[in-house]
Scaffold this motif. Structure first.
Motif, PDB file in Angstrom:
ATOM      1  N   LEU A 304      44.133 173.783  49.715  1.00  0.00           N
ATOM      2  CA  LEU A 304      43.340 172.893  50.568  1.00  0.00           C
ATOM      3  C   LEU A 304      42.212 173.650  51.271  1.00  0.00           C
ATOM      4  O   LEU A 304      41.117 173.106  51.464  1.00  0.00           O
ATOM      5  N   ALA A 305      42.487 174.905  51.655  1.00  0.00           N
ATOM      6  CA  ALA A 305      41.480 175.678  52.385  1.00  0.00           C
ATOM      7  C   ALA A 305      40.304 176.066  51.498  1.00  0.00           C
ATOM      8  O   ALA A 305      39.176 176.221  51.975  1.00  0.00           O
ATOM      9  N   THR A 306      40.552 176.228  50.205  1.00  0.00           N
ATOM     10  CA  THR A 306      39.471 176.612  49.297  1.00  0.00           C
ATOM     11  C   THR A 306      38.857 175.426  48.566  1.00  0.00           C
ATOM     12  O   THR A 306      37.739 175.527  48.066  1.00  0.00           O
ATOM     13  N   LYS A 307      39.571 174.326  48.471  1.00  0.00           N
ATOM     14  CA  LYS A 307      39.065 173.112  47.828  1.00  0.00           C
ATOM     15  C   LYS A 307      38.981 172.017  48.887  1.00  0.00           C
ATOM     16  O   LYS A 307      39.837 171.134  48.980  1.00  0.00           O
ATOM     17  N   THR A 308      37.968 172.086  49.722  1.00  0.00           N
ATOM     18  CA  THR A 308      37.871 171.178  50.869  1.00  0.00           C
ATOM     19  C   THR A 308      37.709 169.723  50.457  1.00  0.00           C
ATOM     20  O   THR A 308      37.959 168.819  51.265  1.00  0.00           O
ATOM     21  N   GLN A 309      37.329 169.450  49.214  1.00  0.00           N
ATOM     22  CA  GLN A 309      37.184 168.059  48.782  1.00  0.00           C
ATOM     23  C   GLN A 309      38.525 167.339  48.706  1.00  0.00           C
ATOM     24  O   GLN A 309      38.576 166.115  48.669  1.00  0.00           O
ATOM     25  N   TYR A 310      39.631 168.106  48.678  1.00  0.00           N
ATOM     26  CA  TYR A 310      40.947 167.484  48.621  1.00  0.00           C
ATOM     27  C   TYR A 310      41.480 167.124  50.009  1.00  0.00           C
ATOM     28  O   TYR A 310      42.508 166.470  50.122  1.00  0.00           O
ATOM     29  N   ILE A 311      40.824 167.599  51.060  1.00  0.00           N
ATOM     30  CA  ILE A 311      41.363 167.411  52.413  1.00  0.00           C
ATOM     31  C   ILE A 311      40.999 166.025  52.939  1.00  0.00           C
ATOM     32  O   ILE A 311      39.803 165.681  52.998  1.00  0.00           O
ATOM     33  N   LEU A 315      42.896 165.435  58.293  1.00  0.00           N
ATOM     34  CA  LEU A 315      43.358 166.826  58.219  1.00  0.00           C
ATOM     35  C   LEU A 315      42.169 167.782  58.108  1.00  0.00           C
ATOM     36  O   LEU A 315      42.273 168.863  57.532  1.00  0.00           O
ATOM     37  N   HIS A 316      41.044 167.389  58.696  1.00  0.00           N
ATOM     38  CA  HIS A 316      39.814 168.172  58.551  1.00  0.00           C
ATOM     39  C   HIS A 316      39.916 169.554  59.174  1.00  0.00           C
ATOM     40  O   HIS A 316      39.116 170.451  58.856  1.00  0.00           O
ATOM     41  N   TYR A 317      40.880 169.751  60.087  1.00  0.00           N
ATOM     42  CA  TYR A 317      41.004 171.029  60.778  1.00  0.00           C
ATOM     43  C   TYR A 317      41.659 172.102  59.902  1.00  0.00           C
ATOM     44  O   TYR A 317      41.699 173.285  60.271  1.00  0.00           O
ATOM     45  N   ILE A 318      42.215 171.734  58.760  1.00  0.00           N
ATOM     46  CA  ILE A 318      42.871 172.711  57.898  1.00  0.00           C
ATOM     47  C   ILE A 318      41.816 173.619  57.262  1.00  0.00           C
ATOM     48  O   ILE A 318      40.787 173.157  56.764  1.00  0.00           O
TER      49      ILE A 318
END
Length: 482
Positions: A304-311, A315-318
């Motif tokens: 999730l941290a490297t593929k922000t399009q999945y967040i 959960l935007h703070y991850i």
């Protein structure tokens, strides 16, 4: 009663041939008189109970009993021996093994031999094992003495159906291994298979005791999963025996091996059965959830941290705002391996220094690593949470394997993103489902799916419920009541 030797002098020459003259200080031969009968006493110093031997010899200096030398000297001496554990060796090899096991031998002038069991192995008293502690419950645990260990189990199961089959494994070490089982509850075919595997072991010694035995029995090779469950608690061992499992108790080892087992056996703990069913179920769910998150949390967070399009938006703070100069994957790998190094250091560090080492690791190394930009704060947080979740797994062997699988998932996620993560996860599930130690599906009752058995895994059922023996034991009698 046939003599093993023609004369007592022949027996003494045989003993000298085996141990040499003055080559080892603990091989002792003594000329004694028992009543009016001259005998040769053989024993290994340090393995016999000196106080018991002294008491016996003192009582047998009574001159009122006449034991004349004749063809039945052995029978007469045997009848006059004031001790409960008296036997006759079957062969000279049996005599040698008995002496090395702590028995003492008495040999008459005409070669008749008597063994007395006066073993006194050095070791500690039963105490609560460190890695299987409970808040409420017994505080005794297995020790390195096989006699004590079998007695601790016998104390909990006062039935004539409890069996302890003694075997000697390895050519040189001749390690005592007891197969413990409940007659009528354990599967005879499985027992025969274990007996055959024990007889087929070809090695000079089991120096690592139970672990060496596991590898020889199951040919584990480089498979990282634990094929057996280890326990240092006699109450857990007794509970499994009642369920139809088989226990292997190895001399000089404070752990018993339980077979057959599944992955869910490694995720259970005695504390669940020391609390009310509802509380036990809650504790079990927390532990199962923790074990699952210890595997998935770190690689999934990295994804999730490297593929922000999945967040999702909520959960935007991850993910770190500034990942730093070091790649996130390298940070996670270094931090996760660093936690393992700290665990090893804690084991090898003297107890008075462990607190200081923990403070240095947590405050100095952790904080400075964040300040200089080597790690981000979020990486340290998630690695620490994953480590704590791993420590919550009761089985040490499974916790280490979980860490390896977590690193494999992390590498797959870094190499191929979401497809790599889920493909690796599918491979791990397939790998676990294909394992069948002792012909037992490793993921039973999840795969193959047994609804009622799975319900008993998820819920700590009340002990008043009439629960049959687990299917995986292949017990000839599923009902636990006689």
């Amino acid at each position: 009663m046939n003599p093993l030797f023609a004369t007592k002098r022949e027996a003494e020459a045989w003993f000298v041939d085996k141990f040499g003259t003055g080559e080892t200080y603990d091989a002792v031969s003594r000329e004694l008189h028992l009543y009016d009968l001259p005998v040769l006493m053989l024993y290994v110093n340090g393995l016999v109970d000196g106080q018991t031997v002294t008491t016996l010899l003192t009582e047998m200096q009574d001159q009122s009993k006449e034991v004349t030398t004749s063809h039945d000297t052995g029978e007469k001496l045997l009848s006059f021996f004031p001790y409960h554990a008296v036997e006759q060796p079957k062969s000279r090899d049996n005599l040698l093994t008995s002496l090395l096991s702590g028995l003492a031998a008495f040999i008459t002038e005409d070669g008749f031999t008597i063994l007395i069991d006066v073993r006194s192995y050095p070791g500690r008293q039963p105490e609560e094992p460190d890695n299987e502690k409970v808040i409420r419950g017994s505080r005794d645990g297995f020790t390195e003495n096989i006699l004590q260990n079998t007695t601790l189990v016998r104390r909990r199961l006062r039935t004539d159906n409890l069996r302890f089959e003694m075997h000697q494994v390895s050519a040189v070490g001749k390690t005592d291994v007891a197969i413990a089982y409940m007659k009528g509850a354990a599967n005879e075919k499985m027992l025969d298979g274990i007996r055959k595997r024990l007889d087929d072991i070809k090695t000079d010694g089991l120096t690592m005791t139970d672990k060496s035995l596991e590898e020889f029995l199951f040919k584990q090779r480089f498979n990282p999963m634990p094929f057996v469950r280890y326990t240092e608690r006699p109450d857990i061992c007794a509970a499994h025996l009642l369920e139809g499992h088989i226990a292997l108790i190895v001399d000089t080892s404070p752990s018993a091996i339980l077979v057959p087992t599944t992955i869910f056996d490694h995720l259970q703990h005695a504390e669940e059965y020391r609390q009310a069913p509802f509380i036990g179920t809650f504790v079990r769910w927390v532990r199962l959830t923790g074990a699952l998150f210890s595997l998935l949390l770190l690689p999934f967070w990295y994804l999730l941290a490297t593929k922000t399009q999945y967040i999702p938006q909520f959960l935007h703070y991850i993910g770190p705002d500034d990942p730093g100069a070091v790649p996130l994957f390298v940070q996670l790998l270094l931090a996760d391996l660093g936690i393992e190094v700290l665990r090893m250091a804690a084991i090898h560090t003297p107890t008075p220094m462990t607190t200081a080492m923990g403070l240095v690791a947590a405050i100095v190394i952790g904080q400075v690593a964040i300040d200089v930009g080597l790690f981000t704060g979020e990486v340290v947080l998630y690695v620490a949470v994953s480590a704590i979740l791993t420590f919550a797994i009761p089985s040490y062997e499974l916790s280490i394997t979980t860490k390896l699988f977590r690193i494999a998932l992390l590498i797959a996620a870094a190499a191929a993103g979401a497809p790599g993560f889920f493909i690796m996860l599918a491979v791990l599930v397939y790998y676990l489902s294909s394992m069948k130690p002792l012909n037992t599906p490793y993921l039973w009752p999840l795969l193959p799916f047994f609804p009622k058995a799975m319900m008993r895994i998820l819920l700590r059922m009340p002990m008043t419920e009439d629960m049959p023996r687990p299917f995986i034991t292949h017990s000839p009698k599923r009902s636990r009541m006689p």
